[in-house]
Design a protein around this motif. Sequence first.
Motif, PDB file in Angstrom:
ATOM      1  N   UNK A   1       0.829  -1.205   0.000  1.00  0.00           N
ATOM      2  CA  UNK A   1       0.000   0.000   0.000  1.00  0.00           C
ATOM      3  C   UNK A   1       0.864   1.256   0.000  1.00  0.00           C
ATOM      4  N   UNK A   2       1.959   1.237   0.761  1.00  0.00           N
ATOM      5  CA  UNK A   2       2.871   2.384   0.792  1.00  0.00           C
ATOM      6  C   UNK A   2       3.536   2.585  -0.566  1.00  0.00           C
ATOM      7  N   UNK A   3       3.915   1.496  -1.204  1.00  0.00           N
ATOM      8  CA  UNK A   3       4.503   1.599  -2.542  1.00  0.00           C
ATOM      9  C   UNK A   3       3.478   2.099  -3.554  1.00  0.00           C
ATOM     10  N   UNK A   4       2.215   1.721  -3.353  1.00  0.00           N
ATOM     11  CA  UNK A   4       1.156   2.185  -4.260  1.00  0.00           C
ATOM     12  C   UNK A   4       1.019   3.698  -4.213  1.00  0.00           C
ATOM     13  N   UNK A   5       1.317   4.292  -3.059  1.00  0.00           N
ATOM     14  CA  UNK A   5       1.305   5.754  -2.975  1.00  0.00           C
ATOM     15  C   UNK A   5       2.321   6.345  -3.943  1.00  0.00           C
ATOM     16  N   UNK A   6       3.462   5.685  -4.064  1.00  0.00           N
ATOM     17  CA  UNK A   6       4.470   6.134  -5.016  1.00  0.00           C
ATOM     18  C   UNK A   6       4.011   5.981  -6.453  1.00  0.00           C
ATOM     19  N   UNK A   7       3.302   4.898  -6.733  1.00  0.00           N
ATOM     20  CA  UNK A   7       2.751   4.698  -8.073  1.00  0.00           C
ATOM     21  C   UNK A   7       1.812   5.840  -8.424  1.00  0.00           C
ATOM     22  N   UNK A   8       0.988   6.251  -7.462  1.00  0.00           N
ATOM     23  CA  UNK A   8      -0.025   7.275  -7.718  1.00  0.00           C
ATOM     24  C   UNK A   8       0.551   8.683  -7.787  1.00  0.00           C
ATOM     25  N   UNK A   9       1.664   8.922  -7.098  1.00  0.00           N
ATOM     26  CA  UNK A   9       2.187  10.286  -6.963  1.00  0.00           C
ATOM     27  C   UNK A   9       2.424  10.959  -8.311  1.00  0.00           C
ATOM     28  N   UNK A  10       3.091  10.262  -9.219  1.00  0.00           N
ATOM     29  CA  UNK A  10       3.397  10.848 -10.525  1.00  0.00           C
ATOM     30  C   UNK A  10       2.169  11.223 -11.316  1.00  0.00           C
ATOM     31  N   UNK A  11       1.258  10.275 -11.560  1.00  0.00           N
ATOM     32  CA  UNK A  11       0.048  10.626 -12.318  1.00  0.00           C
ATOM     33  C   UNK A  11      -0.778  11.729 -11.662  1.00  0.00           C
ATOM     34  N   UNK A  12      -0.896  11.702 -10.331  1.00  0.00           N
ATOM     35  CA  UNK A  12      -1.681  12.734  -9.642  1.00  0.00           C
ATOM     36  C   UNK A  12      -1.098  14.107  -9.920  1.00  0.00           C
ATOM     37  N   UNK A  13       0.206  14.261  -9.715  1.00  0.00           N
ATOM     38  CA  UNK A  13       0.811  15.576  -9.892  1.00  0.00           C
ATOM     39  C   UNK A  13       0.786  16.009 -11.350  1.00  0.00           C
ATOM     40  N   UNK A  14       1.225  15.129 -12.237  1.00  0.00           N
ATOM     41  CA  UNK A  14       1.369  15.511 -13.643  1.00  0.00           C
ATOM     42  C   UNK A  14       0.024  15.817 -14.284  1.00  0.00           C
TER      43      UNK A  14
END
Length: 213
Positions: free
Chosen positions: A13-26
């Motif tokens: 779940x913590x790693x999934x936050x990293x997956x989401x970070x890029x698409x959310x910001x960009x």
Amino acid sequence: MNQTTVTTRQTSALLAAGVAAGPVFILTAVAQILFRDGFDLSRHPLSLLSLGDLGWIQITNFVVSGLLVLAFAVGLRQVLHPGRAGTWGPILVCAFGVGLILGGAFLTDPSLGFPVGAPADLPETRSRHAIVHDLAPGLALDAIIVATIVVARRFARGRQWSWVAYCAATGTAVLVLSFWPSLDGISIRLALAVATAFAWVSALAVRLRADLA
């Protein structure tokens, strides 16, 4: 459910936050670039999107993306520690997240005609908020540059040469885009540097989650 399974799910779940970070910001930034009245990426840095009536969108984007990166840093430590890159890799990724949060919490000054009605030139003096804000990109991008080197060494030890090359390419691209001496096109270069950094974070998170499966 045993403790190992619970821990694995928490890490995933913590790693999934990293997956989401890029698409959310960009994606949030791109939507604003396209639809915010008066914004021109060729002249205006992304930081100016935090100003005006709709500035809360970019403020939230900086802070939420930064928090996602911090969560990823925790998951990164759980996966890598105590091996190579297990200490400095998460610390540097954490610094990237802190830089993003600072960028949202401390606003830059209106300038270059944005928001609409702002002075057409750069301000002669900077507010305290703007001075702190100006430190954020350096902290975030410098941390990612060093992080790519640290993580590349781990992949090199495992002879995972495609990831070594990707880390090296990311670090080089962010370095060149951030520190190119000319001010012409600086807002576009910094936006590309941030996007490149986020792409690396999300790709690394995807890779590490796949290793957990």
